[in-house]
Design an enzyme around this catalytic site. Structure first.
Site, PDB file in Angstrom:
ATOM      1  CB  SER A 258      -0.886   0.015   1.245  1.00  0.00           C
ATOM      2  OG  SER A 258      -0.133   0.426   2.372  1.00  0.00           O
ATOM      3  CG  ASP A 259       1.583   5.719  -1.408  1.00  0.00           C
ATOM      4  OD1 ASP A 259       2.399   5.912  -0.499  1.00  0.00           O
ATOM      5  OD2 ASP A 259       1.399   6.517  -2.328  1.00  0.00           O
TER       6      ASP A 259
END
Length: 728
Positions: A258-259
């Site tokens: 994820s970011d």
């Protein structure tokens, strides 16, 4: 059960706080043998995850099977703590390497024996070189420096967040500088080449899917799902709903990350393996308790993650003692080869946009004096863009010019900053009038474009335009305008002004940018860059950034986006770029033994009944044609290119596809491929392009179907084109 779960949650908290280290300062962390391993080597070597003869996935599965649930959950964030009882060292999944290792991201430290790294040009400029081999070499240099820092104990991980493979769809986007541009073919080829180099996997990144050999580093492609809005007119990407069906901010085949705590909206069971942040580590216990996350889901993610670490050599003992990359150390950072590559990449991407009456190159013997005017002439901040580390060395444009003419170069900033709220117009005009040559260094900075900051105007900021015009009017001869920007700017005024003889775009050129620019100015490098984005007029800013349609809509006046669909008049086109030489192109041959001299060739293979119908004629659905037939349709196209100038040059040849009409949502044109070839003055070369109709001559209809249309298609190189027909 409740007591066990609470204990598990407490164990996670303890692990997160403990951050055990298995190596002393200055030594790399490692496991499975050697003096630094813990537990004793005899025990570690008894585990299958330490057996280098086994496949990476099997070794990873063995390690995961030995972890408690609490230990498993602790590994799901970017800061994965060590597991001392198994000799597993802590690992940091987040390091930045967009165009050189960066101070952003906690995985790398610059407070040891290595205090600087090679700062290559920002991606948008390197992409302008249209040179896959150059891209691979830059990626390899970044990967080598990452491994070197790991080997000297200044990195806790070898997962490098790079490249940003999003498509630069809006010219105002502050992060467009991080991307390879607006073309999907260029972006995909850049990503493949850079990743192959960074990971040390050779020419083809596809080999990494099954490889068991040690990786130099592990690439994490950022923002694989399109977004090109950060903060524009009080609209933030965090609050803007793009109505996208799925989210994938960053992914590769081995693991998906994820970011920045995207797991608040994307769950582990959706296929994500590791969270950038600690959201999963904090909340996964509750998710397991509520039955929303199973241990099977966790094991799947962890096997992916540990397989990457196995392939990085983290369970093969001391990485400095053996292995393909064990020899890399401090001397391999900022090496002469990497410094030279930084120059090569910068000069290869510089784009010559205007050169009336051969104003460039300057001839050193006839240059009496040079006035370097502008806020970016001696500005270190204008070299790097965003996401960069402490550079080995820096050469500003002013320093680059002085390297040629010494004290004959005079400097005046002209503006208080690139924002140019105040301009010393009178002083600049006076200096210009007393100088033999004038070079203006203007453009943008991270105060106008960066992550979290989109532009609202495409014009040069503040008083820059008026300063440029005044200097041009006062100068003895047409001036040279050098633009340091990430995104495009509307410089129509300069394009149309005969007193501005030359316009160069130099992006954010990295640590050697000033030297590279000077080499172009004085003719030691023949410019070869091509614009990786369309340069739009200021009127484009009337379109809201939240309107992300690509195709034009003539009924409402919407002009479309990118060179494929934009129907307005650009300031400069995608792929545009001049040279000090003249080049000619001629398409020579096509499929089989058919000569292209007749300017048409029919292609057999899909002449059966069509399987889909478009608005303007008959189409063939690519999915119905089938993989086998598609492979049989591939044919060669040979381009003869000649350098008619007096200077050698590495020249980029771009091949496009043009449809007879752009109605119905068809692209106006589409880049199919490119090659870079060094040509001496007067030399000819034949370049072979492999054309895959199903991939390169198809287009996607508005209903989402990918089709090849019956009838004519045109391959275009320069002013020469070749007609390819289907089903006739």
């Amino acid at each position: 059960m409740a007591a066990v779960r609470v204990a598990g949650a407490m164990a996670v908290a303890v692990l997160l706080l403990a951050w055990p280290r298995v190596a002393v300062a200055g030594e790399p962390p490692y496991s499975c043998g050697g003096a630094q391993s813990s537990p004793p080597p005899s025990l570690a070597r008894g585990h299958a995850f330490c057996d280098a003869r086994l496949p990476a996935e099997r070794r990873a599965a063995d390690l995961v099977s030995r972890l408690t649930l609490a230990e498993k959950l602790s590994q799901l964030g970017d800061r994965a703590p060590g597991v001392p009882r198994l000799g597993v060292p802590a690992y940091e999944w987040w390091s930045e390497g967009l165009h050189g290792l960066s101070v952003w991201g906690p995985g790398i430290r610059f407070n040891g024996t290595v205090r600087a790294v090679t700062s290559f040009p920002q991606v948008i400029l390197t992409a302008a070189a249209s040179n896959g081999e150059l891209w691979r070499r830059v990626g390899a240099a970044v990967g080598a420096e990452a491994r070197a820092l790991y080997n000297v104990g200044q990195a806790n991980g070898l997962t490098i967040w790079s490249p940003n493979v999003n498509i630069f769809r809006d010219p105002r986007w502050g992060r467009g500088q991080e991307t390879p541009g607006e073309d999907p073919v260029t972006a995909s080829k850049y990503a493949a080449a850079f990743v192959a180099g960074l990971q040390g996997t050779g020419e083809s990144p596809a080999a990494t899917a099954t490889a068991t050999t040690t990786l130099q580093a592990s690439a994490c492609c950022k923002h694989a799902t399109a977004y090109d809005l950060d903060y524009w007119n009080k609209v933030a990407r965090y609050s803007y709903d793009s109505k996208v069906t799925s989210l994938s901010s960053s992914a590769n085949q081995n693991s998906m990350t994820s970011d920045s705590n995207l797991t608040e909206t994307v769950s582990q069971i959706s296929g994500m393996d590791v969270n950038c942040g600690n959201y999963t580590q904090v909340h996964a216990v509750g998710a397991v308790q509520q039955g929303k996350l199973t241990e099977k889901d966790i094991d799947r993610a962890l096997i992916n993650l540990f397989a990457v670490r196995v392939r990085l050599g983290h369970f093969d003992g001391d990485p400095r003692s053996y292995g393909l990359y064990g020899r890399l150390g401090g001397a391999d950072v900022c090496s002469p080869a990497h410094r030279s590559l930084a120059v090569e990449a910068a000069q290869a991407g510089i784009v010559l946009l205007k050169n009336d009456a051969g104003a460039l190159p300057l001839h050193l013997s006839s240059v009496a004096s040079v006035a370097a005017i502008g806020p970016n002439a001696d500005n270190l901040g204008a070299l790097h863009g965003n996401y960069f580390g402490p550079p080995c060395e820096t050469t500003t444009p002013l320093q680059g010019i002085r390297g040629y003419v010494g004290g004959r170069a005079t400097f005046l900033a002209g503006c208080d900053s690139p924002a140019c709220g105040f301009a010393a117009t009178r002083e600049a005009a006076a200096l210009a009038s007393s100088s033999d040559h004038v070079v203006l260094f203007m453009g943008l900075s991270q105060k106008q474009e960066q992550e979290g900051l989109d532009r609202t105007s495409l014009l040069l900021p503040g008083e820059q335009q008026s300063l440029i015009t005044a200097v041009a009017n006062a100068a003895r001869r047409p001036v040279i305008l050098v633009l340091l920007t990430g995104g495009p700017v509307d410089v129509t005024f300069a394009k149309n002004n005969p007193k501005i003889g030359t316009i160069l775009w130099a992006g954010y050129p990295g640590q050697a940018g000033g030297f590279a620019i000077a080499r172009v100015l004085f003719g030691d490098h023949n410019p070869s860059g091509r614009l990786p984005v369309t340069w739009y007029p200021e009127e484009f800013t009337k379109i809201p950034m939240t309107d992300m349609r690509m195709r034009a809509d003539p009924a409402t006046g919407y002009p479309g986006r990118s060179y494929r669909f934009y129907q307005g008049k650009p300031v400069y086109k995608f792929g545009y770029g001049l040279s000090y030489s003249k080049f000619s192109y001629h398409l020579l041959t096509s499929s089989g033994d058919i000569s292209m001299s007749s300017n048409t060739t029919p292609l057999a293979g899909i002449t059966d009944s069509p399987t889909g119908t478009g608005d303007d004629g008959v189409s063939y659905l690519v999915k119905e044609i089938g993989v086998e037939t598609c492979s049989q349709l591939i044919f060669p196209a040979v381009v003869e290119v000649q350098n008619h100038g007096t200077m050698d040059r590495k020249h980029s040849v771009l091949m496009y596809l043009r449809w007879p009409t752009s109605s119905g949502g068809r692209p106006a044109t589409q880049l199919t491929g490119f090659q870079s070839q060094h040509l001496r003055a007067g030399e000819k070369a034949k370049l072979k392009f492999e054309v895959s109709p199903c991939e390169q001559l198809s287009w996607v209809r508005e209903d989402g179907e990918k089709v090849i249309e019956r009838g004519s298609h045109f391959l275009v190189v320069g002013d020469d084109e070749w007609e390819v027909s289907f089903g006739i």
